[in-house]
Design a protein around this motif. Structure first.
Motif, PDB file in Angstrom:
ATOM      1  N   GLU A  32      11.140  73.217 -22.502  1.00 32.77           N
ATOM      2  CA  GLU A  32       9.994  72.294 -22.539  1.00 32.77           C
ATOM      3  C   GLU A  32      10.419  70.918 -23.050  1.00 32.77           C
ATOM      4  OE1 GLU A  32       6.127  70.703 -22.638  1.00 32.77           O
ATOM      5  OE2 GLU A  32       6.776  72.574 -21.713  1.00 32.77           O
ATOM      6  N   LYS A  33      11.215  70.904 -24.105  1.00 29.29           N
ATOM      7  CA  LYS A  33      11.680  69.640 -24.675  1.00 29.29           C
ATOM      8  C   LYS A  33      12.562  68.905 -23.663  1.00 29.29           C
ATOM      9  CE  LYS A  33      12.563  69.283 -29.031  1.00 29.29           C
ATOM     10  NZ  LYS A  33      13.143  69.332 -30.395  1.00 29.29           N
ATOM     11  N   ALA A  34      13.430  69.626 -22.975  1.00 24.46           N
ATOM     12  CA  ALA A  34      14.300  69.011 -21.970  1.00 24.46           C
ATOM     13  C   ALA A  34      13.465  68.378 -20.854  1.00 24.46           C
ATOM     14  CB  ALA A  34      15.278  70.039 -21.411  1.00 24.46           C
ATOM     15  N   ARG A  35      12.395  69.054 -20.440  1.00 23.25           N
ATOM     16  CA  ARG A  35      11.525  68.492 -19.394  1.00 23.25           C
ATOM     17  C   ARG A  35      10.843  67.215 -19.865  1.00 23.25           C
ATOM     18  NH1 ARG A  35      10.659  73.943 -18.313  1.00 23.25           N
ATOM     19  NH2 ARG A  35       8.825  74.057 -19.651  1.00 23.25           N
ATOM     20  N   ARG A  36      10.342  67.212 -21.114  1.00 20.61           N
ATOM     21  CA  ARG A  36       9.688  66.008 -21.653  1.00 20.61           C
ATOM     22  C   ARG A  36      10.681  64.848 -21.729  1.00 20.61           C
ATOM     23  NH1 ARG A  36       7.609  69.466 -25.580  1.00 20.61           N
ATOM     24  NH2 ARG A  36       8.979  68.538 -27.153  1.00 20.61           N
ATOM     25  N   LEU A  37      11.869  65.142 -22.239  1.00 22.05           N
ATOM     26  CA  LEU A  37      12.881  64.093 -22.345  1.00 22.05           C
ATOM     27  C   LEU A  37      13.280  63.574 -20.966  1.00 22.05           C
ATOM     28  CD1 LEU A  37      15.102  65.636 -25.136  1.00 22.05           C
ATOM     29  CD2 LEU A  37      13.780  63.518 -25.300  1.00 22.05           C
ATOM     30  N   ALA A  38      13.507  64.477 -20.032  1.00 26.61           N
ATOM     31  CA  ALA A  38      13.931  64.074 -18.688  1.00 26.61           C
ATOM     32  C   ALA A  38      12.864  63.212 -18.015  1.00 26.61           C
ATOM     33  CB  ALA A  38      14.250  65.298 -17.834  1.00 26.61           C
ATOM     34  N   ALA A  44      23.383  59.073 -32.240  1.00 25.02           N
ATOM     35  CA  ALA A  44      22.347  58.243 -32.863  1.00 25.02           C
ATOM     36  C   ALA A  44      21.444  57.612 -31.807  1.00 25.02           C
ATOM     37  CB  ALA A  44      22.995  57.161 -33.718  1.00 25.02           C
ATOM     38  N   THR A  45      22.019  57.130 -30.715  1.00 26.23           N
ATOM     39  CA  THR A  45      21.220  56.522 -29.645  1.00 26.23           C
ATOM     40  C   THR A  45      20.355  57.579 -28.971  1.00 26.23           C
ATOM     41  OG1 THR A  45      22.902  54.832 -29.297  1.00 26.23           O
ATOM     42  CG2 THR A  45      21.328  55.181 -27.511  1.00 26.23           C
ATOM     43  N   ARG A  46      20.892  58.780 -28.769  1.00 26.31           N
ATOM     44  CA  ARG A  46      20.087  59.850 -28.177  1.00 26.31           C
ATOM     45  C   ARG A  46      18.905  60.211 -29.073  1.00 26.31           C
ATOM     46  NH1 ARG A  46      24.033  64.562 -26.422  1.00 26.31           N
ATOM     47  NH2 ARG A  46      25.857  63.261 -26.525  1.00 26.31           N
ATOM     48  N   ARG A  47      19.121  60.233 -30.386  1.00 25.66           N
ATOM     49  CA  ARG A  47      18.014  60.529 -31.301  1.00 25.66           C
ATOM     50  C   ARG A  47      16.931  59.455 -31.188  1.00 25.66           C
ATOM     51  NH1 ARG A  47      22.338  62.145 -34.575  1.00 25.66           N
ATOM     52  NH2 ARG A  47      22.377  60.133 -35.654  1.00 25.66           N
ATOM     53  N   LYS A  48      17.344  58.182 -31.121  1.00 27.09           N
ATOM     54  CA  LYS A  48      16.378  57.094 -30.972  1.00 27.09           C
ATOM     55  C   LYS A  48      15.626  57.219 -29.644  1.00 27.09           C
ATOM     56  CE  LYS A  48      18.963  53.758 -33.740  1.00 27.09           C
ATOM     57  NZ  LYS A  48      19.750  52.528 -33.696  1.00 27.09           N
ATOM     58  N   LEU A  49      16.339  57.590 -28.607  1.00 29.12           N
ATOM     59  CA  LEU A  49      15.735  57.757 -27.288  1.00 29.12           C
ATOM     60  C   LEU A  49      14.696  58.877 -27.318  1.00 29.12           C
ATOM     61  CD1 LEU A  49      15.723  56.877 -24.324  1.00 29.12           C
ATOM     62  CD2 LEU A  49      17.681  58.363 -23.941  1.00 29.12           C
ATOM     63  N   ALA A  50      15.024  59.977 -27.969  1.00 24.93           N
ATOM     64  CA  ALA A  50      14.068  61.089 -28.077  1.00 24.93           C
ATOM     65  C   ALA A  50      12.818  60.650 -28.839  1.00 24.93           C
ATOM     66  CB  ALA A  50      14.723  62.283 -28.764  1.00 24.93           C
ATOM     67  N   ARG A  51      13.016  59.916 -29.917  1.00 18.65           N
ATOM     68  CA  ARG A  51      11.861  59.443 -30.685  1.00 18.65           C
ATOM     69  C   ARG A  51      11.002  58.486 -29.862  1.00 18.65           C
ATOM     70  NH1 ARG A  51      15.940  59.080 -34.895  1.00 18.65           N
ATOM     71  NH2 ARG A  51      15.779  60.963 -36.141  1.00 18.65           N
ATOM     72  N   ASP A  73      23.363  70.307 -28.484  1.00 17.42           N
ATOM     73  CA  ASP A  73      23.763  69.696 -27.215  1.00 17.42           C
ATOM     74  C   ASP A  73      23.238  70.485 -26.019  1.00 17.42           C
ATOM     75  OD1 ASP A  73      25.044  67.508 -28.291  1.00 17.42           O
ATOM     76  OD2 ASP A  73      27.004  68.480 -28.352  1.00 17.42           O
ATOM     77  N   GLU A  74      22.837  71.724 -26.239  1.00 21.87           N
ATOM     78  CA  GLU A  74      22.315  72.549 -25.153  1.00 21.87           C
ATOM     79  C   GLU A  74      21.088  71.895 -24.514  1.00 21.87           C
ATOM     80  OE1 GLU A  74      20.637  77.100 -24.446  1.00 21.87           O
ATOM     81  OE2 GLU A  74      21.419  76.519 -26.407  1.00 21.87           O
ATOM     82  N   THR A  75      20.193  71.372 -25.340  1.00 18.27           N
ATOM     83  CA  THR A  75      18.988  70.722 -24.814  1.00 18.27           C
ATOM     84  C   THR A  75      19.339  69.426 -24.103  1.00 18.27           C
ATOM     85  OG1 THR A  75      17.714  71.698 -26.618  1.00 18.27           O
ATOM     86  CG2 THR A  75      16.675  69.893 -25.408  1.00 18.27           C
ATOM     87  N   TRP A  76      20.285  68.659 -24.659  1.00 21.02           N
ATOM     88  CA  TRP A  76      20.702  67.414 -24.003  1.00 21.02           C
ATOM     89  C   TRP A  76      21.376  67.714 -22.665  1.00 21.02           C
ATOM     90  CZ3 TRP A  76      18.300  63.372 -25.299  1.00 21.02           C
ATOM     91  CH2 TRP A  76      17.972  63.091 -26.613  1.00 21.02           C
TER      92      TRP A  76
END
Length: 113
Positions: free
Chosen positions: A16-22, A41-48, A58-61
Motif C-alpha cells: 500500500e505504501k509503495a502504491r501511494r509513493l509511486a 535523506a532525499t527519499r525520506r523527504k520525498l516520502a514526507r 529498501d524493500e518498499t523503495w
C-alpha cells in the motif's frame, strides 16, 4: 512471538505504501532508477512530501521503483489516455538534480601551458 515484518499484514502495508509513493513520484516524472539513486535523506523527504511515513526498508523503495517502471511502460503504450499524463513534471528538478556542466573550459594546468 511472531516477527511482524514477515506477516501478511506487514506485506500488505508495504504494498500500500509503495502504491501511494509511486502515485506521487510518477506525477513528478521520476523514474525507478532515479528514485533508487537518490540518497536516503532525499527519499525520506520525498516520502514526507507525499504525505507518507518514510519506508524503513529498501524493500518498499524497490517495489515503488518497480511500480514506477510499470506505469512508465503502460503510459508509453497508452500515450493519449488521461492517466498517462503527468501533472507535476516541473517538480522533478526539486528531487532529481541534472548533472552540472561547466560553462567554460578550465584554464590549463602548470604542466599543460
Amino acid at each position: 512471538m511472531a516477527d511482524y515484518a514477515h506477516t501478511d499484514f506487514a506485506a500488505k502495508g508495504r504494498a500500500e505504501k509503495a502504491r501511494r509513493l509511486a502515485a506521487y513520484i510518477w506525477q513528478r516524472d521520476i523514474t525507478g532508477a532515479e528514485l533508487l539513486a537518490l540518497s536516503p535523506a532525499t527519499r525520506r523527504k520525498l516520502a514526507r512530501a507525499a504525505d507518507t511515513n518514510p519506508p524503513s526498508t529498501d524493500e518498499t523503495w524497490s517495489r515503488t521503483a518497480q511500480l514506477l517502471d510499470e506505469k512508465d511502460a503502460w503510459a508509453q503504450r497508452h500515450p493519449n489516455h488521461p492517466a498517462a499524463q503527468r501533472s507535476y513534471s516541473d517538480e522533478k528538478i526539486l528531487w532529481v538534480k541534472p548533472p552540472v556542466t561547466p560553462w567554460h573550459t578550465p584554464p590549463p594546468g602548470p604542466s599543460e601551458g
